[in-house]
Design an enzyme around this catalytic site. Structure first.
Site, PDB file in Angstrom:
ATOM      1  N   GLY A  73      79.893  40.128  22.354  1.00 56.32           N
ATOM      2  CA  GLY A  73      78.544  40.122  22.789  1.00 56.32           C
ATOM      3  C   GLY A  73      78.339  40.168  24.328  1.00 56.32           C
ATOM      4  CB  SER A  74      75.896  38.355  26.550  1.00 53.12           C
ATOM      5  OG  SER A  74      74.494  39.280  25.935  1.00 53.12           O
ATOM      6  CB  THR A  75      81.129  36.427  26.553  1.00 62.74           C
ATOM      7  OG1 THR A  75      81.707  36.996  25.266  1.00 62.74           O
ATOM      8  CG2 THR A  75      80.669  35.330  25.943  1.00 62.74           C
ATOM      9  CE  LYS A 102      74.880  41.503  28.395  1.00 58.94           C
ATOM     10  NZ  LYS A 102      73.599  41.060  27.891  1.00 58.94           N
ATOM     11  CB  SER A 159      72.076  37.528  28.912  1.00 64.57           C
ATOM     12  OG  SER A 159      73.211  37.926  28.252  1.00 64.57           O
TER      13      SER A 159
END
Length: 491
Positions: A215-217, A219, A273
């Site tokens: 997921g957004s980790t 990024k 995010s």
């Protein structure tokens, strides 16, 4: 009479020669077949005829041995077994060994040649040295914090020391007590059946053997690729990103969970995010640069674990970033979706690289092995490091991650008296993203009196019982990460 005596003597000599020839045939020619025969229990009797060496955490043993009084004399015992099971694994007289009990079996069982001070004497007497000990890198307080934080939940925690790669915590929930598998009675078989039938798979080490959409980790990796490639030069400049963002070549529109993402700067997009900004960034960076950065961080390790990938010393499932993608798939991959997969240990390594100035140290779990009396047999030695991004990129990513904890989605990870950087993530999965999302948080922490960051952490929570709206990295995973980091900073 003498003739009969001579005949008897010759006959006895022939019998003796025949016995010697047969003995040589059995011991030399047929020895392997006898050793491998399932009916031969001598090896097992010798293996369990003495106490097994111990696995140590913070200088204290978390394992032991119990004299059962049976033919297979010593059985394995565990102190707080569920707390350490994801690291120790089990040592069973019926089902073998796993994790450290397996990879360090030679030392623990006394079979390692390095434990023999007088090898020739041991060969003559056919004796086995006392089992040695395995000293781990684990921080007991951090492991307990992970255990308590995941109580009643399904998930995993991995924590490493950025400057060295030492693994400080490695926990997976739900866990189990490996002592129930130690002996060889009917109860062991029942427990084995029960554990393998449990749908929550308590014997699976989710921290190293389970991969998840990050997921957004992820990024953090996308931001590193954009900064290294020069696609982003100013953290506060607008990124020309629409909201919603139409995936290239499709009519699918990607939205955000937060407002204010249209044309947001990298700093704001990272803090809140914004999916649209990072999906477009991934496309602007391109497959080649995104893949190169992901590989530098440890994704798509050449050959995977079967060909010598990451071992700590037991194997770690390979984390992956799909390079056979079109631009729309690349956009989704860049926000940690599509086919992007990572272990919690891999994401802890990503955070550690940011904290360590862009250098990533190979993670390891065993500090040294010793003889029973404490004499060192082998040490971990220096661990190789690789530069995964420019130091200037790491410096700016530290700013971005610090902003997330100070005033963004990760405020639940803030620790008084310390600088904390983090990134939240809520990963969709399942057909049509119908599965309950995974809550992620990756972070690092540096005490105000510490010269460098002391710990980097990754937490993933699979909380199927929670309300879907309440599943966020900042809400579920960040408090667990904070507790683990506090334990390290105060130890």
């Amino acid at each position: 009479m003498s003739r009969h005596i001579r005949h008897a003597a010759v006959f006895c000599v022939l019998l003796l020669v025949a016995l010697l020839v047969n003995a040589a045939r059995v011991q030399v020619v047929r020895s392997t077949s006898y050793e491998d025969n399932p009916a031969n229990r001598r090896a097992s009797i010798a293996r369990y005829g003495q106490p097994r060496g111990d696995i140590l955490v913070g200088g204290e043993p978390v394992t032991g041995s119990r004299d059962s009084g049976e033919q297979l004399r010593y059985e394995r015992t565990y102190t707080n077994g569920p707390l350490w099971a994801p690291v120790t694994g089990f040592a069973s007289q019926v089902y073998g060994t796993t994790f450290l009990e397996h990879t360090e079996d030679g030392v623990l069982s006394g079979a390692d040649p390095l434990l023999r001070p007088f090898p020739l004497w041991n060969d003559v007497t056919r004796s086995r040295p006392a089992g040695g000990n395995v000293v781990t890198t684990l921080n007991a307080g951090a492991q307990r914090a992970a255990y308590q934080g995941l109580a009643g939940r399904k998930g995993a925690v991995a924590a490493v020391e950025p400057a060295t790669g030492r693994i400080l915590a490695l926990f997976s929930a739900p866990s189990y007590d490996p002592a129930v598998l130690s002996g060889n009675g009917p109860a062991v078989e029942r427990e084995w059946t029960r554990l393998n039938a449990d749908p929550d798979r308590p014997m699976l080490n989710r921290a190293v053997r389970q991969t998840y959409p990050p997921g957004s980790t992820f990024k953090v990796v996308t931001a590193a690729a954009a900064l290294d490639a020069g696609v982003i030069r100013d953290l506060d400049a607008p990124t020309d990103s629409p909201a919603p963002y139409t995936l290239p070549g499709t009519t699918t529109r990607l939205a955000n969970a937060s407002r204010g993402c249209e044309d947001a700067s990298l700093r704001d997009a990272f803090m809140w995010s914004c999916n649209t900004v990072f999906a477009k960034l991934g496309v602007d960076v391109g497959v080649a640069n995104m893949a190169a950065t992901a590989e530098a961080f440890g994704f798509d390790a050449p050959g995977g674990t079967s060909s010598g990938g990451v071992r700590i010393p037991f194997s770690v499932a390979p984390s992956t970033f799909d390079t056979s993608v079109d631009r729309a798939q690349l956009a989704l991959s860049s926000i940690g979706q599509y086919n992007t997969r990572a272990t919690p240990l891999q994401m802890a390594m990503v955070a550690a690289a940011v904290a360590n100035g862009g250098q990533m140290r190979t993670p390891y779990l065993v500090e040294r092995t010793t003889r029973r009396g404490g004499t060192t047999v082998a040490t971990a030695g220096s661990r190789p490091a690789r530069q995964v991004m420019y130091p200037s990129t790491a410096r700016r990513l530290r700013q971005l991650m610090t902003d997330v904890v100070r005033e963004g989605t990760g405020t639940n990870a803030a620790i008084p008296g310390a600088t904390v950087g983090g990134k939240t993530g809520t990963a969709q999965h399942g057909i049509g993203n119908a599965g309950t999302p995974y809550a992620w948080f990756v972070s690092w922490a540096q005490g105000d009196r510490d010269p460098e960051p002391k710990v980097a952490v990754a937490v993933v929570v699979e909380d199927s019982a929670a309300n879907r709206r309440d599943i966020t990295g900042g809400g579920l995973a960040a408090p667990i990460a904070r507790a683990v980091m506090e334990a390290v900073l105060t130890s």
